[in-house]
Design a protein around this motif. Structure first.
Motif, PDB file in Angstrom:
ATOM      1  N   LEU A  30      52.318  30.255  34.922  1.00 29.99           N
ATOM      2  CA  LEU A  30      52.517  31.544  34.272  1.00 29.99           C
ATOM      3  C   LEU A  30      53.009  32.589  35.266  1.00 29.99           C
ATOM      4  O   LEU A  30      52.533  32.634  36.411  1.00 29.99           O
ATOM      5  CB  LEU A  30      51.211  32.026  33.631  1.00 29.99           C
ATOM      6  N   PRO A  31      53.931  33.439  34.861  1.00 27.65           N
ATOM      7  CA  PRO A  31      54.319  34.559  35.734  1.00 27.65           C
ATOM      8  C   PRO A  31      53.197  35.587  35.794  1.00 27.65           C
ATOM      9  O   PRO A  31      52.419  35.743  34.849  1.00 27.65           O
ATOM     10  CB  PRO A  31      55.557  35.134  35.040  1.00 27.65           C
ATOM     11  N   GLN A  32      53.098  36.263  36.913  1.00 27.67           N
ATOM     12  CA  GLN A  32      52.057  37.274  37.067  1.00 27.67           C
ATOM     13  C   GLN A  32      52.419  38.529  36.299  1.00 27.67           C
ATOM     14  O   GLN A  32      53.567  38.984  36.316  1.00 27.67           O
ATOM     15  CB  GLN A  32      51.850  37.609  38.541  1.00 27.67           C
ATOM     16  N   SER A  33      51.432  39.078  35.617  1.00 28.55           N
ATOM     17  CA  SER A  33      51.661  40.311  34.867  1.00 28.55           C
ATOM     18  C   SER A  33      51.870  41.468  35.828  1.00 28.55           C
ATOM     19  O   SER A  33      51.160  41.585  36.836  1.00 28.55           O
ATOM     20  CB  SER A  33      50.466  40.604  33.955  1.00 28.55           C
ATOM     21  N   PRO A  34      52.831  42.342  35.549  1.00 27.09           N
ATOM     22  CA  PRO A  34      53.017  43.517  36.411  1.00 27.09           C
ATOM     23  C   PRO A  34      51.854  44.476  36.254  1.00 27.09           C
ATOM     24  O   PRO A  34      51.223  44.538  35.194  1.00 27.09           O
ATOM     25  CB  PRO A  34      54.322  44.121  35.889  1.00 27.09           C
ATOM     26  N   PRO A  35      51.521  45.240  37.272  1.00 28.62           N
ATOM     27  CA  PRO A  35      50.427  46.207  37.153  1.00 28.62           C
ATOM     28  C   PRO A  35      50.781  47.301  36.160  1.00 28.62           C
ATOM     29  O   PRO A  35      51.960  47.593  35.920  1.00 28.62           O
ATOM     30  CB  PRO A  35      50.297  46.763  38.575  1.00 28.62           C
TER      31      PRO A  35
ATOM     32  N   SER B 266      43.976  49.855  34.913  1.00 25.15           N
ATOM     33  CA  SER B 266      43.423  50.120  33.585  1.00 25.15           C
ATOM     34  C   SER B 266      43.091  48.838  32.841  1.00 25.15           C
ATOM     35  O   SER B 266      42.370  48.873  31.838  1.00 25.15           O
ATOM     36  CB  SER B 266      44.406  50.956  32.761  1.00 25.15           C
ATOM     37  N   TYR B 267      43.599  47.706  33.295  1.00 24.50           N
ATOM     38  CA  TYR B 267      43.250  46.397  32.730  1.00 24.50           C
ATOM     39  C   TYR B 267      43.601  45.322  33.764  1.00 24.50           C
ATOM     40  O   TYR B 267      44.421  45.553  34.653  1.00 24.50           O
ATOM     41  CB  TYR B 267      43.970  46.135  31.407  1.00 24.50           C
ATOM     42  N   PRO B 268      42.990  44.131  33.680  1.00 26.74           N
ATOM     43  CA  PRO B 268      43.271  43.068  34.658  1.00 26.74           C
ATOM     44  C   PRO B 268      44.699  42.546  34.524  1.00 26.74           C
ATOM     45  O   PRO B 268      45.238  42.438  33.415  1.00 26.74           O
ATOM     46  CB  PRO B 268      42.255  41.975  34.307  1.00 26.74           C
ATOM     47  N   THR B 269      45.294  42.214  35.632  1.00 28.28           N
ATOM     48  CA  THR B 269      46.651  41.669  35.649  1.00 28.28           C
ATOM     49  C   THR B 269      46.738  40.316  36.340  1.00 28.28           C
ATOM     50  O   THR B 269      47.698  39.579  36.126  1.00 28.28           O
ATOM     51  CB  THR B 269      47.609  42.643  36.361  1.00 28.28           C
ATOM     52  N   LEU B 270      45.768  39.976  37.174  1.00 28.67           N
ATOM     53  CA  LEU B 270      45.798  38.724  37.935  1.00 28.67           C
ATOM     54  C   LEU B 270      44.721  37.786  37.415  1.00 28.67           C
ATOM     55  O   LEU B 270      43.526  38.053  37.535  1.00 28.67           O
ATOM     56  CB  LEU B 270      45.579  39.003  39.427  1.00 28.67           C
TER      57      LEU B 270
ATOM     58  N   LEU C 168      40.821  39.085  37.151  1.00 26.19           N
ATOM     59  CA  LEU C 168      39.954  38.406  36.188  1.00 26.19           C
ATOM     60  C   LEU C 168      39.859  36.947  36.628  1.00 26.19           C
ATOM     61  O   LEU C 168      40.844  36.217  36.607  1.00 26.19           O
ATOM     62  CB  LEU C 168      40.525  38.512  34.769  1.00 26.19           C
ATOM     63  N   HIS C 169      38.680  36.516  37.054  1.00 30.36           N
ATOM     64  CA  HIS C 169      38.483  35.157  37.559  1.00 30.36           C
ATOM     65  C   HIS C 169      38.331  34.192  36.385  1.00 30.36           C
ATOM     66  O   HIS C 169      37.505  34.426  35.491  1.00 30.36           O
ATOM     67  CB  HIS C 169      37.246  35.080  38.453  1.00 30.36           C
ATOM     68  N   VAL C 170      39.091  33.114  36.389  1.00 30.82           N
ATOM     69  CA  VAL C 170      39.049  32.122  35.314  1.00 30.82           C
ATOM     70  C   VAL C 170      38.155  30.975  35.769  1.00 30.82           C
ATOM     71  O   VAL C 170      38.460  30.280  36.747  1.00 30.82           O
ATOM     72  CB  VAL C 170      40.448  31.608  34.958  1.00 30.82           C
TER      73      VAL C 170
ATOM     74  N   ASP D 258      49.273  42.959  44.128  1.00 30.09           N
ATOM     75  CA  ASP D 258      50.327  43.965  44.022  1.00 30.09           C
ATOM     76  C   ASP D 258      49.728  45.261  43.478  1.00 30.09           C
ATOM     77  O   ASP D 258      49.110  45.267  42.411  1.00 30.09           O
ATOM     78  CB  ASP D 258      51.446  43.481  43.101  1.00 30.09           C
ATOM     79  N   VAL D 259      49.931  46.348  44.205  1.00 32.32           N
ATOM     80  CA  VAL D 259      49.374  47.640  43.814  1.00 32.32           C
ATOM     81  C   VAL D 259      50.490  48.675  43.838  1.00 32.32           C
ATOM     82  O   VAL D 259      51.199  48.807  44.857  1.00 32.32           O
ATOM     83  CB  VAL D 259      48.234  48.073  44.751  1.00 32.32           C
ATOM     84  N   PRO D 260      50.707  49.420  42.751  1.00 33.16           N
ATOM     85  CA  PRO D 260      51.704  50.487  42.757  1.00 33.16           C
ATOM     86  C   PRO D 260      51.324  51.607  43.719  1.00 33.16           C
ATOM     87  O   PRO D 260      50.151  51.884  43.945  1.00 33.16           O
ATOM     88  CB  PRO D 260      51.709  50.987  41.308  1.00 33.16           C
ATOM     89  N   VAL D 261      52.330  52.216  44.299  1.00 33.95           N
ATOM     90  CA  VAL D 261      52.122  53.328  45.218  1.00 33.95           C
ATOM     91  C   VAL D 261      52.260  54.630  44.441  1.00 33.95           C
ATOM     92  O   VAL D 261      53.260  54.858  43.762  1.00 33.95           O
ATOM     93  CB  VAL D 261      53.137  53.292  46.375  1.00 33.95           C
TER      94      VAL D 261
END
Length: 399
Positions: free
Chosen positions: A249-254, A279-283, A217-219, A315-318
């Motif tokens: 801010l810490p980055q939200s986990p995926p 399923s929703y923006p994290t960065l 999500l670009h701010v 960061d992308v979950p495997v």
């Protein structure tokens, strides 16, 4: 199909500009002057100077009488000041949840009868409708090379801030409540989701066109942060605050589950089962801004940058090939997301944030005709050449 996609992009990012007999430069100066007046009025109102206009510390009708000392000071007049609680914002719970709202656009689609009955509130205005600050297309004149007015601002090198490259995506507002989510004033773009954005924060954003693949999500701008309104702040300060606070801010986990929404039947094959879908923006990624808008910098730096894609590490979950698509694996891998460019934005440095289309914010986005960014590039090059020619002529005269 391409025409439809272009029309949709214009609807998301552009607002029609009302016809006016004034030039864009004249409207820009008028809008800036009106902003300064409104800002001064709000500052005076916050100081509550009118409440003390009729106050005095003693009578001066009789000069022969000795001066009277008012020992209670201003304490006796405190009751005449209106309470501040009347202007305080409503209570906002402290647990952060983000919502993103797309600027108001009435849908042409027909709703089902049961939907119209169950959701009468959809017709009611939302407090966030039409809150985005939209840019006017920069009015440029390339027909007459000898014209004194090329459409570029006279103070473009000293009084403007550039934002580039602007990403391709959907304009929206991100609003932090108890939880987080994306939506428009009438219908949410997505459900609320967890976020590290502090509560009672409102951000002007662009939802990346490929957010399901990169979670970005670009701010673009900051409207409110932790309840503090930043609309009256100047452009450079808002962008500096945006970058500083987002970096803290810490980055939200995926998300722990992968979304299958939007996938067609052909995508649901074993080969695509290993592709993770956000399923929703994290960065929350700030769009770069640049205070140096000199002609050489615009020509050799910012215009090429506005045409260049960005590569961002995410960061992308495997997902284990043997697992169901809805269940993401616990391991995280680093990937690079490519952000497509969509042009250049220019902000008046002294301007504050205001709702609606404003001449204090100009754009050079792509269009169906000649690309405005190419036209902007030619005008900058022409103005720089004229300056160099004038300098050479002055040097010859001095000799």
């Amino acid at each position: 199909m391409a025409e439809l996609a272009s029309a949709r992009k214009l609807a998301y990012k552009h607002v029609s500009i009302a016809d006016s007999h004034l030039s864009q430069q004249a409207r820009r100066l008028k809008a800036l002057e009106e902003q300064k007046k409104r800002r001064a009025q709000r500052v005076d109102a916050s100081r509550q100077l009118d409440s003390f206009a009729d106050l005095n510390l003693g009578s001066d009708d009789d000069d022969d009488r000795p001066p009277q000392i008012v020992r209670e000071g201003l304490g006796a007049f405190v009751g005449r000041i209106p309470p501040e609680s009347a202007s305080l914002p409503p209570h906002i719970p402290s647990e952060p949840i983000l919502s993103t709202f797309q600027p108001s656009r009435k849908s042409k689609k027909k709703q089902r009868k049961w939907q119209r009955i169950r959701k009468p509130a959809d017709d009611e205005p939302n407090e966030w409708a039409d809150k985005c600050m939209y840019a006017e297309l920069l009015e440029m004149n390339t027909d007459d090379p000898w014209s004194s007015s090329d459409g570029l601002p006279d103070d473009i090198e000293t009084g403007w801030v550039a934002v580039a490259p602007v990403p391709v995506g959907k304009r929206c507002l991100a609003i932090a409540h108890q939880s987080s989510g994306l939506g428009d004033p009438r219908k949410a773009l997505m459900g609320r989701f967890p976020s590290t954005i502090p509560p009672n924060t409102v951000l002007d954003c662009i939802l990346d066109v490929n957010w399901r693949d990169n979670g970005i999500l670009h701010v673009l701008d900051v409207i409110k942060w932790k309840g503090q309104d930043f609309c009256d702040c100047e452009t450079a300060f808002r962008f500096w605050w945006r970058d500083t606070r987002l970096a803290e801010l810490p980055q939200s986990p995926p998300p722990t589950t992968s979304s299958t929404k939007g996938l067609i039947a052909s995508d649901m094959d074993p080969a695509s089962s290993s592709q993770y879908r956000f399923s929703y923006p994290t960065l929350m990624l700030p769009i770069p801004y640049h205070s140096d808008t000199s002609l050489p910098t615009l020509l050799s730096g910012l215009v090429p940058l506005a045409r260049s894609s960005r590569s961002i590490s995410i960061d992308v979950p495997v997902i284990d090939g043997g697992m169901d698509l809805d269940m993401a694996g616990s391991s995280i891998t680093k990937q690079f997301a490519h952000i497509s460019p969509d042009g250049l934005l220019l902000y008046v440095a002294e301007a504050s944030y205001e709702s609606g289309t404003s001449p204090l914010n100009s754009e050079t986005m792509d269009s169906a005709s000649e690309a405005p960014l190419d036209k902007f590039h030619r005008l900058v090059q022409r103005r720089l050449s004229q300056r160099l020619q004038t300098t050479e002529d002055d040097d010859r005269m001095d000799l």
